[in-house]
Design a protein around this motif. Structure first.
Motif, PDB file in Angstrom:
ATOM      1  N   GLU A 115       0.776  -1.226  -0.164  1.00  0.00           N
ATOM      2  CA  GLU A 115       0.215   0.093   0.037  1.00  0.00           C
ATOM      3  C   GLU A 115       0.813   1.295   0.024  1.00  0.00           C
ATOM      4  O   GLU A 115       0.564   2.216  -0.674  1.00  0.00           O
ATOM      5  N   ARG A 116       1.922   1.244   0.896  1.00  0.00           N
ATOM      6  CA  ARG A 116       2.667   2.285   1.118  1.00  0.00           C
ATOM      7  C   ARG A 116       3.572   2.806  -0.455  1.00  0.00           C
ATOM      8  O   ARG A 116       3.638   3.685  -0.774  1.00  0.00           O
ATOM      9  N   ALA A 117       3.763   1.575  -1.177  1.00  0.00           N
ATOM     10  CA  ALA A 117       4.653   1.752  -2.424  1.00  0.00           C
ATOM     11  C   ALA A 117       3.517   1.901  -3.479  1.00  0.00           C
ATOM     12  O   ALA A 117       4.025   2.120  -4.695  1.00  0.00           O
ATOM     13  N   GLU A 118       2.313   1.688  -3.231  1.00  0.00           N
ATOM     14  CA  GLU A 118       1.199   2.149  -4.199  1.00  0.00           C
ATOM     15  C   GLU A 118       1.090   1.036  -5.531  1.00  0.00           C
ATOM     16  O   GLU A 118       1.145   1.448  -6.544  1.00  0.00           O
ATOM     17  N   LEU A 119       1.728  -0.047  -5.099  1.00  0.00           N
ATOM     18  CA  LEU A 119       1.754  -1.449  -6.205  1.00  0.00           C
ATOM     19  C   LEU A 119       0.522  -1.963  -6.086  1.00  0.00           C
ATOM     20  O   LEU A 119       0.330  -2.679  -5.115  1.00  0.00           O
ATOM     21  N   ARG A 120      -0.117  -1.938  -7.337  1.00  0.00           N
ATOM     22  CA  ARG A 120      -1.535  -2.354  -7.242  1.00  0.00           C
ATOM     23  C   ARG A 120      -1.418  -3.365  -8.393  1.00  0.00           C
ATOM     24  O   ARG A 120      -0.689  -3.444  -9.301  1.00  0.00           O
ATOM     25  N   ASP A 121      -2.272  -4.447  -8.056  1.00  0.00           N
ATOM     26  CA  ASP A 121      -2.539  -5.503  -9.081  1.00  0.00           C
ATOM     27  C   ASP A 121      -1.402  -6.436  -9.402  1.00  0.00           C
ATOM     28  O   ASP A 121      -0.684  -6.846 -10.412  1.00  0.00           O
ATOM     29  N   HIS A 122      -0.538  -6.676  -8.002  1.00  0.00           N
ATOM     30  CA  HIS A 122       0.719  -7.376  -8.024  1.00  0.00           C
ATOM     31  C   HIS A 122       0.582  -8.066  -6.609  1.00  0.00           C
ATOM     32  O   HIS A 122       0.263  -7.587  -5.863  1.00  0.00           O
ATOM     33  N   VAL A 123       1.011  -9.264  -6.813  1.00  0.00           N
ATOM     34  CA  VAL A 123       0.991 -10.220  -5.488  1.00  0.00           C
ATOM     35  C   VAL A 123       2.592 -10.392  -5.171  1.00  0.00           C
ATOM     36  O   VAL A 123       3.313 -10.390  -6.203  1.00  0.00           O
ATOM     37  N   VAL A 124       2.977 -10.113  -3.905  1.00  0.00           N
ATOM     38  CA  VAL A 124       4.189 -10.438  -3.572  1.00  0.00           C
ATOM     39  C   VAL A 124       4.041 -11.640  -2.124  1.00  0.00           C
ATOM     40  O   VAL A 124       3.203 -11.403  -1.585  1.00  0.00           O
ATOM     41  N   VAL A 125       4.941 -12.843  -2.425  1.00  0.00           N
ATOM     42  CA  VAL A 125       4.894 -13.845  -1.775  1.00  0.00           C
ATOM     43  C   VAL A 125       6.368 -13.956  -1.003  1.00  0.00           C
ATOM     44  O   VAL A 125       7.294 -13.935  -1.711  1.00  0.00           O
ATOM     45  N   VAL A 126       6.444 -14.045   0.460  1.00  0.00           N
ATOM     46  CA  VAL A 126       7.132 -14.199   1.068  1.00  0.00           C
ATOM     47  C   VAL A 126       7.385 -15.777   1.569  1.00  0.00           C
ATOM     48  O   VAL A 126       6.451 -16.127   2.465  1.00  0.00           O
ATOM     49  N   THR A 127       8.446 -16.264   1.273  1.00  0.00           N
ATOM     50  CA  THR A 127       8.424 -17.936   1.541  1.00  0.00           C
ATOM     51  C   THR A 127       9.525 -18.055   2.656  1.00  0.00           C
ATOM     52  O   THR A 127      10.554 -17.596   2.650  1.00  0.00           O
ATOM     53  N   ARG A 128       9.097 -18.870   3.486  1.00  0.00           N
ATOM     54  CA  ARG A 128       9.929 -19.176   4.832  1.00  0.00           C
ATOM     55  C   ARG A 128      10.084 -20.678   5.020  1.00  0.00           C
ATOM     56  O   ARG A 128       9.079 -21.362   5.064  1.00  0.00           O
ATOM     57  N   TRP A 129      11.352 -21.149   4.980  1.00  0.00           N
ATOM     58  CA  TRP A 129      11.707 -22.520   5.443  1.00  0.00           C
ATOM     59  C   TRP A 129      12.313 -22.641   6.815  1.00  0.00           C
ATOM     60  O   TRP A 129      13.322 -21.906   7.083  1.00  0.00           O
ATOM     61  N   TYR A 130      11.249 -22.964   7.844  1.00  0.00           N
ATOM     62  CA  TYR A 130      11.599 -22.945   9.083  1.00  0.00           C
ATOM     63  C   TYR A 130      12.938 -23.689   9.379  1.00  0.00           C
ATOM     64  O   TYR A 130      13.104 -25.017   8.749  1.00  0.00           O
ATOM     65  N   GLY A 131      13.868 -23.202  10.246  1.00  0.00           N
ATOM     66  CA  GLY A 131      15.211 -23.979  10.511  1.00  0.00           C
ATOM     67  C   GLY A 131      15.279 -24.324  11.933  1.00  0.00           C
ATOM     68  O   GLY A 131      16.355 -24.893  12.474  1.00  0.00           O
ATOM     69  N   GLY A 132      14.020 -24.546  12.792  1.00  0.00           N
ATOM     70  CA  GLY A 132      14.218 -25.159  13.820  1.00  0.00           C
ATOM     71  C   GLY A 132      14.141 -24.337  15.081  1.00  0.00           C
ATOM     72  O   GLY A 132      14.149 -24.765  16.183  1.00  0.00           O
ATOM     73  N   VAL A 133      14.560 -23.006  14.925  1.00  0.00           N
ATOM     74  CA  VAL A 133      14.779 -21.983  15.970  1.00  0.00           C
ATOM     75  C   VAL A 133      13.733 -20.836  15.685  1.00  0.00           C
ATOM     76  O   VAL A 133      13.384 -20.358  14.683  1.00  0.00           O
ATOM     77  N   HIS A 134      12.858 -20.636  17.038  1.00  0.00           N
ATOM     78  CA  HIS A 134      11.850 -19.519  16.797  1.00  0.00           C
ATOM     79  C   HIS A 134      12.586 -18.330  16.756  1.00  0.00           C
ATOM     80  O   HIS A 134      13.514 -17.895  17.544  1.00  0.00           O
ATOM     81  N   LEU A 135      12.191 -17.381  15.791  1.00  0.00           N
ATOM     82  CA  LEU A 135      12.850 -16.106  15.652  1.00  0.00           C
ATOM     83  C   LEU A 135      11.957 -14.891  16.226  1.00  0.00           C
ATOM     84  O   LEU A 135      12.571 -13.686  16.313  1.00  0.00           O
ATOM     85  N   GLY A 136      11.007 -14.934  16.792  1.00  0.00           N
ATOM     86  CA  GLY A 136      10.400 -14.188  17.722  1.00  0.00           C
ATOM     87  C   GLY A 136       9.987 -12.896  16.684  1.00  0.00           C
ATOM     88  O   GLY A 136       9.463 -13.199  15.380  1.00  0.00           O
ATOM     89  N   GLY A 137      10.126 -11.719  17.158  1.00  0.00           N
ATOM     90  CA  GLY A 137       9.647 -10.424  16.331  1.00  0.00           C
ATOM     91  C   GLY A 137      10.901 -10.361  15.111  1.00  0.00           C
ATOM     92  O   GLY A 137      10.456  -9.725  14.221  1.00  0.00           O
ATOM     93  N   ASP A 138      11.991 -10.898  14.993  1.00  0.00           N
ATOM     94  CA  ASP A 138      12.833 -10.833  13.928  1.00  0.00           C
ATOM     95  C   ASP A 138      12.315 -11.395  12.811  1.00  0.00           C
ATOM     96  O   ASP A 138      12.510 -10.914  11.630  1.00  0.00           O
TER      97      ASP A 138
END
Length: 120
Positions: free
Chosen positions: A77-100
């Motif tokens: 929304e801040r970047a005003e990017l419309r009609d575009h999907v962004v996917v962040v993928t995470r492969w969990y490494g076994g340690v909780h990252l909390g807020g990081d």
């Protein structure tokens, strides 16, 4: 579809970012299905995503990473990017990252937005 691959690692977790233009909700669903056809993305712990659609408003999905979709959505929304999907993928490494983990989502989305700006 633009895939930046592995953007960062932290305590065993790996993060990647992908995205591309979409047409409506059906386009978002088709994009996610296409991404998950690749085995490594299908087996990821989380594929969090967001999109701002001109004809359907905001959409997001946390895929078990509570709050991550909202972070991506706010950045789009801040970047005003419309009609575009962004996917962040995470492969969990076994340690909780909390807020990081939210800082890592931000880093991935920034990398994607920078790549789109350079290409466009």
């Amino acid at each position: 579809m633009l895939k930046l691959g592995e953007v960062l690692r932290d305590r065993g977790s790996r993060y990647a970012v992908s995205g591309g233009p979409v047409a409506g909700r059906a386009g978002v669903e088709a994009f996610l299905a296409e991404l998950k056809r690749e085995k490594k993305y299908a087996k990821a712990t989380h594929n969090t995503w967001a999109a701002v659609l001109t004809d359907g408003g905001a959409m997001k999905g946390d895929d078990g990473e509570a709050g991550a979709g909202a972070v991506i959505l706010k950045m789009l929304e801040r970047a005003e990017l419309r009609d575009h999907v962004v996917v962040v993928t995470r492969w969990y490494g076994g340690v909780h990252l909390g807020g990081d983990r939210f800082a890592h989502v931000v880093t991935c989305v920034r990398a994607y937005l920078d790549a789109v700006a350079r290409s466009g």
